[in-house]
Motif scaffolding. Structure first.
Motif, PDB file in Angstrom:
ATOM      1  N   LEU A 155       0.812  -1.213   0.000  1.00 46.54           N
ATOM      2  CA  LEU A 155       0.000   0.000   0.000  1.00 46.54           C
ATOM      3  C   LEU A 155       0.848   1.266   0.000  1.00 46.54           C
ATOM      4  O   LEU A 155       0.542   2.224  -0.772  1.00 46.54           O
ATOM      5  CB  LEU A 155      -0.971  -0.009   1.184  1.00 46.54           C
ATOM      6  CG  LEU A 155      -2.021  -1.130   1.143  1.00 46.54           C
ATOM      7  CD1 LEU A 155      -2.916  -1.068   2.382  1.00 46.54           C
ATOM      8  CD2 LEU A 155      -2.871  -1.005  -0.127  1.00 46.54           C
ATOM      9  N   PRO A 156       1.909   1.414   0.809  1.00 44.27           N
ATOM     10  CA  PRO A 156       2.730   2.638   0.701  1.00 44.27           C
ATOM     11  C   PRO A 156       3.357   2.810  -0.673  1.00 44.27           C
ATOM     12  O   PRO A 156       3.578   3.950  -1.123  1.00 44.27           O
ATOM     13  CB  PRO A 156       3.799   2.434   1.777  1.00 44.27           C
ATOM     14  CG  PRO A 156       3.199   1.480   2.757  1.00 44.27           C
ATOM     15  CD  PRO A 156       2.349   0.561   1.936  1.00 44.27           C
ATOM     16  N   LEU A 157       3.659   1.680  -1.349  1.00 48.95           N
ATOM     17  CA  LEU A 157       4.257   1.769  -2.673  1.00 48.95           C
ATOM     18  C   LEU A 157       3.222   2.111  -3.728  1.00 48.95           C
ATOM     19  O   LEU A 157       3.473   2.961  -4.609  1.00 48.95           O
ATOM     20  CB  LEU A 157       4.947   0.448  -3.017  1.00 48.95           C
ATOM     21  CG  LEU A 157       6.087   0.031  -2.066  1.00 48.95           C
ATOM     22  CD1 LEU A 157       6.561  -1.373  -2.403  1.00 48.95           C
ATOM     23  CD2 LEU A 157       7.237   1.025  -2.152  1.00 48.95           C
ATOM     24  N   LEU A 158       2.049   1.479  -3.660  1.00 52.74           N
ATOM     25  CA  LEU A 158       1.023   1.686  -4.688  1.00 52.74           C
ATOM     26  C   LEU A 158       0.241   2.974  -4.468  1.00 52.74           C
ATOM     27  O   LEU A 158      -0.163   3.634  -5.439  1.00 52.74           O
ATOM     28  CB  LEU A 158       0.071   0.488  -4.701  1.00 52.74           C
ATOM     29  CG  LEU A 158       0.691  -0.873  -5.081  1.00 52.74           C
ATOM     30  CD1 LEU A 158      -0.335  -1.992  -4.934  1.00 52.74           C
ATOM     31  CD2 LEU A 158       1.242  -0.830  -6.506  1.00 52.74           C
ATOM     32  N   LEU A 159      -0.017   3.346  -3.203  1.00 56.07           N
ATOM     33  CA  LEU A 159      -0.862   4.510  -2.926  1.00 56.07           C
ATOM     34  C   LEU A 159      -0.066   5.761  -2.595  1.00 56.07           C
ATOM     35  O   LEU A 159      -0.628   6.864  -2.538  1.00 56.07           O
ATOM     36  CB  LEU A 159      -1.805   4.200  -1.761  1.00 56.07           C
ATOM     37  CG  LEU A 159      -2.746   3.006  -1.955  1.00 56.07           C
ATOM     38  CD1 LEU A 159      -3.636   2.829  -0.732  1.00 56.07           C
ATOM     39  CD2 LEU A 159      -3.602   3.179  -3.210  1.00 56.07           C
TER      40      LEU A 159
ATOM     41  N   LEU B 170       4.117   5.396  -6.003  1.00 52.91           N
ATOM     42  CA  LEU B 170       3.817   5.475  -7.437  1.00 52.91           C
ATOM     43  C   LEU B 170       3.054   6.757  -7.796  1.00 52.91           C
ATOM     44  O   LEU B 170       3.416   7.437  -8.780  1.00 52.91           O
ATOM     45  CB  LEU B 170       3.057   4.227  -7.883  1.00 52.91           C
ATOM     46  CG  LEU B 170       3.906   2.944  -8.025  1.00 52.91           C
ATOM     47  CD1 LEU B 170       3.033   1.773  -8.473  1.00 52.91           C
ATOM     48  CD2 LEU B 170       5.039   3.167  -9.043  1.00 52.91           C
ATOM     49  N   PRO B 171       1.990   7.142  -7.055  1.00 52.92           N
ATOM     50  CA  PRO B 171       1.351   8.432  -7.402  1.00 52.92           C
ATOM     51  C   PRO B 171       2.300   9.604  -7.271  1.00 52.92           C
ATOM     52  O   PRO B 171       2.274  10.555  -8.076  1.00 52.92           O
ATOM     53  CB  PRO B 171       0.200   8.533  -6.387  1.00 52.92           C
ATOM     54  CG  PRO B 171      -0.115   7.119  -6.037  1.00 52.92           C
ATOM     55  CD  PRO B 171       1.197   6.410  -6.041  1.00 52.92           C
TER      56      PRO B 171
ATOM     57  N   SER C  99      13.061   7.398 -11.947  1.00 55.41           N
ATOM     58  CA  SER C  99      13.910   6.613 -11.056  1.00 55.41           C
ATOM     59  C   SER C  99      13.104   6.098  -9.856  1.00 55.41           C
ATOM     60  O   SER C  99      13.211   4.929  -9.460  1.00 55.41           O
ATOM     61  CB  SER C  99      15.085   7.465 -10.582  1.00 55.41           C
ATOM     62  OG  SER C  99      15.881   6.738  -9.660  1.00 55.41           O
ATOM     63  N   LEU C 100      12.281   6.969  -9.267  1.00 55.61           N
ATOM     64  CA  LEU C 100      11.478   6.560  -8.108  1.00 55.61           C
ATOM     65  C   LEU C 100      10.471   5.479  -8.496  1.00 55.61           C
ATOM     66  O   LEU C 100      10.233   4.532  -7.729  1.00 55.61           O
ATOM     67  CB  LEU C 100      10.769   7.780  -7.520  1.00 55.61           C
ATOM     68  CG  LEU C 100       9.870   7.518  -6.312  1.00 55.61           C
ATOM     69  CD1 LEU C 100      10.663   6.904  -5.168  1.00 55.61           C
ATOM     70  CD2 LEU C 100       9.180   8.816  -5.854  1.00 55.61           C
ATOM     71  N   ALA C 101       9.893   5.599  -9.696  1.00 58.92           N
ATOM     72  CA  ALA C 101       8.929   4.592 -10.146  1.00 58.92           C
ATOM     73  C   ALA C 101       9.608   3.239 -10.323  1.00 58.92           C
ATOM     74  O   ALA C 101       9.073   2.178  -9.922  1.00 58.92           O
ATOM     75  CB  ALA C 101       8.262   5.031 -11.441  1.00 58.92           C
ATOM     76  N   LEU C 102      10.811   3.244 -10.957  1.00 60.11           N
ATOM     77  CA  LEU C 102      11.536   1.969 -11.130  1.00 60.11           C
ATOM     78  C   LEU C 102      11.924   1.367  -9.783  1.00 60.11           C
ATOM     79  O   LEU C 102      11.793   0.158  -9.563  1.00 60.11           O
ATOM     80  CB  LEU C 102      12.779   2.216 -12.000  1.00 60.11           C
ATOM     81  CG  LEU C 102      12.516   2.557 -13.471  1.00 60.11           C
ATOM     82  CD1 LEU C 102      13.822   2.902 -14.190  1.00 60.11           C
ATOM     83  CD2 LEU C 102      11.823   1.382 -14.169  1.00 60.11           C
ATOM     84  N   ILE C 103      12.419   2.250  -8.896  1.00 63.43           N
ATOM     85  CA  ILE C 103      12.792   1.744  -7.563  1.00 63.43           C
ATOM     86  C   ILE C 103      11.568   1.176  -6.843  1.00 63.43           C
ATOM     87  O   ILE C 103      11.641   0.137  -6.178  1.00 63.43           O
ATOM     88  CB  ILE C 103      13.447   2.869  -6.738  1.00 63.43           C
ATOM     89  CG1 ILE C 103      14.803   3.226  -7.339  1.00 63.43           C
ATOM     90  CG2 ILE C 103      13.596   2.456  -5.278  1.00 63.43           C
ATOM     91  CD1 ILE C 103      15.458   4.424  -6.685  1.00 63.43           C
ATOM     92  N   THR C 104      10.423   1.857  -7.001  1.00 63.51           N
ATOM     93  CA  THR C 104       9.193   1.360  -6.349  1.00 63.51           C
ATOM     94  C   THR C 104       8.814  -0.016  -6.869  1.00 63.51           C
ATOM     95  O   THR C 104       8.444  -0.917  -6.105  1.00 63.51           O
ATOM     96  CB  THR C 104       8.054   2.350  -6.582  1.00 63.51           C
ATOM     97  OG1 THR C 104       8.413   3.628  -6.034  1.00 63.51           O
ATOM     98  CG2 THR C 104       6.772   1.870  -5.953  1.00 63.51           C
TER      99      THR C 104
END
Length: 502
Positions: free
Chosen positions: A125-129, A132-133, A152-157
């Motif tokens: 949930l912290p990654l998806l909500l 990623l947003p 970069s943050l999206a790939l790391i997520t």
């Protein structure tokens, strides 16, 4: 849940540190107590205190499921709130604040995801909500630098999502292996408990009499040896009890009736002996008691009370049976003798009690020890081959009182031992019966008497005593006739008398 108990306090500390950092970057707007960010931080503090207080608490399964559902809900709520707050700060914040917002928001999202890694449904949930947003907001920013950071943050997520899944697989395998180990441990413990119960049961069977439940001979000897070997122990009494009149009950009414009598005898012994005594069945109708510390007179009174109780009628299956009991008693001192000597002395007292009469109690004394030693010496001498040369024959004439005519001579065994001296028939004949040498010695005496009687006038008969043991032997008649024939004595001149012991 146990993993979360250790991790979630750290998760809240990570979230608190980063959210406070975000709050500080937002400037004066945070000074209002009712600002949403302040409420979020306050809620984090409340949950942190809750998990710190419950981190070592054991909860039932239904409470655990409730805590997990609550954690899942709060993870989603915190992620949405933090994501919205960070995005608003990114959009409306000053340029120098945006870099700090990116730093704190990224650390908070990834740190919280790792803090929930044991609960993957909540860890995502912290990654998806949140992450990623927020990375999408960065990629939509007009600043070129924000685009690179967002990608970069999206790939790391996404990679962290994969890592969370992999870590969860390893964690699940670890839990399963621990569960399997725990299951095997419990199975081993159950097997050990079963083995211990079986060992205890086997030990009980090995040391108890299956009919009466009393201690058996083995357990009795172990207990007696322990009492005699205890250097700090007190004097105690050893009693041997033998039932009189039991065998006819067993033979006439069957083993079921005999067993019922023995069970009742055991119950009476336990009642009369008291809680501090050890009661054992050491033979068919033989019992032994180890009585608590007492004087010889007090022990004798206890033994007399026991014997009186055993002499009361037994009512079994509509019948009334009567038996009696003799008791041999000795007071023993730890270290005074060994088990064998103690039993020999108690048995000597029992033998003396039987001589006195039914239902009697005899206490071992030094005089009885002398008699026991002499009896043992006589028993050893009777087993020696030279005894046949030592036992001679004396003759007692039998006259016809009316005519005065000599009718017979009664052959009487007479024994003079080199060390024991003159041993009377009343003393050694019962011993020959008990050690099963009476037929050998009786045969020797009869052979000598038959050889001499063969030269007597034919009108004079030979009278010879037959013991109770010989009377019950199937071979006695044939043996007697063979001796008479071998020495030339007409069997018509041989008169057999039955002794009083028969």
């Amino acid at each position: 849940y146990r993993a979360l108990q250790r991790q979630i306090p750290l998760l809240y500390l990570i979230a608190l540190a980063n959210f406070v950092g975000l709050a500080l970057t937002s400037g004066p707007t945070m000074m209002t107590l009712l600002h949403p960010a302040n409420l979020l931080i306050a809620l984090i503090l409340v949950r942190l205190v809750h998990w710190v207080r419950t981190r070592k608490r054991e909860l039932p399964p239904e409470r655990i499921l409730g805590e997990l559902r609550k954690t899942l809900f709060l993870a989603g709520a915190f992620s949405l709130a933090a994501g919205f707050w960070a995005t608003m700060l990114l959009v409306k914040g000053a340029p120098q604040q945006q870099e700090l917002v990116i730093l704190f928001a990224s650390l908070a999202a990834i740190g919280c995801a790792y803090g929930l890694s044991s609960f993957p449904a909540a860890a995502r949930l912290p990654l998806l909500l949140f992450a990623l947003p927020f990375s999408a907001a960065l990629m939509l920013s007009p600043k070129p630098a924000h685009l690179g950071v967002g990608i970069s943050l999206a790939l790391i997520t996404l990679l962290v999502l994969r890592l969370v899944n992999l870590q969860n697989l390893g964690f699940v395998q670890l839990v399963r292996s621990r569960s399997d180990i725990e299951t095997e441990r419990e199975r081993a413990q159950r097997a050990e408990q079963v083995a211990l119960r079986e060992k205890a049961r086997a030990n009980q069977v090995a040391h108890s009499d299956p009919l009466t439940g009393l201690a058996n001979r083995r357990a009795f000897l172990v207990a007696l040896e322990a009492r005699l070997a205890d250097p700090g122990g007190s004097d105690f009494a050893l009693a041997l009890i033998d039932l009189d009149g039991f065998k006819p009950i067993n033979d006439t009414f069957g083993h079921a009736a005999g067993d019922s009598v023995l069970v009742e005898v055991s119950a009476r012994l336990k009642r009369q002996a008291g809680a501090g005594a050890l009661v054992a069945r050491i033979g068919g109708d033989e019992f032994a008691l180890i009585l608590p510390p007492a004087s010889a007179s007090a022990a004798a009174k206890s033994a007399e009370r026991v014997c009186r109780s055993l002499g009361e009628p037994y009512r079994i299956a509509g019948r009334e049976f009567r038996i009696s009991a003799c008791c041999g008693l000795i007071v023993l001192r730890p270290g005074g003798c060994d088990v064998t000597a103690a039993l020999v002395r108690a048995d000597a007292a029992l033998y003396r009690g039987k001589q006195i009469g039914r239902g009697c109690v005899a206490v071992f004394t030094p005089e009885l020890q002398q008699a026991t030693d002499r009896r043992s010496a006589i028993e050893r001498a009777l087993r020696e081959p030279s005894v046949h040369d030592q036992i001679g024959v004396a003759y007692q004439p039998i006259f016809d009182l009316e005519s005065g005519t000599l009718r017979a001579f009664e052959a009487l065994a007479r024994w003079t031992h080199p060390e024991l001296g003159v041993v009377g028939p009343a003393e050694f004949i019962p011993i020959t019966e008990q050690i099963n040498v009476v037929e050998d010695i009786g045969g020797t005496v009869l052979a000598r008497a038959a050889a001499e009687a063969a030269s007597w006038p034919e009108s004079v008969q030979l009278s010879f005593n037959l013991s109770a043991v010989e009377l019950c032997s199937a071979s006695s008649a044939a043996r007697i006739l063979q001796i008479a024939e071998r020495h030339g004595l007409d069997p018509a001149r041989l008169q057999i008398e039955v002794t009083e012991t028969a």
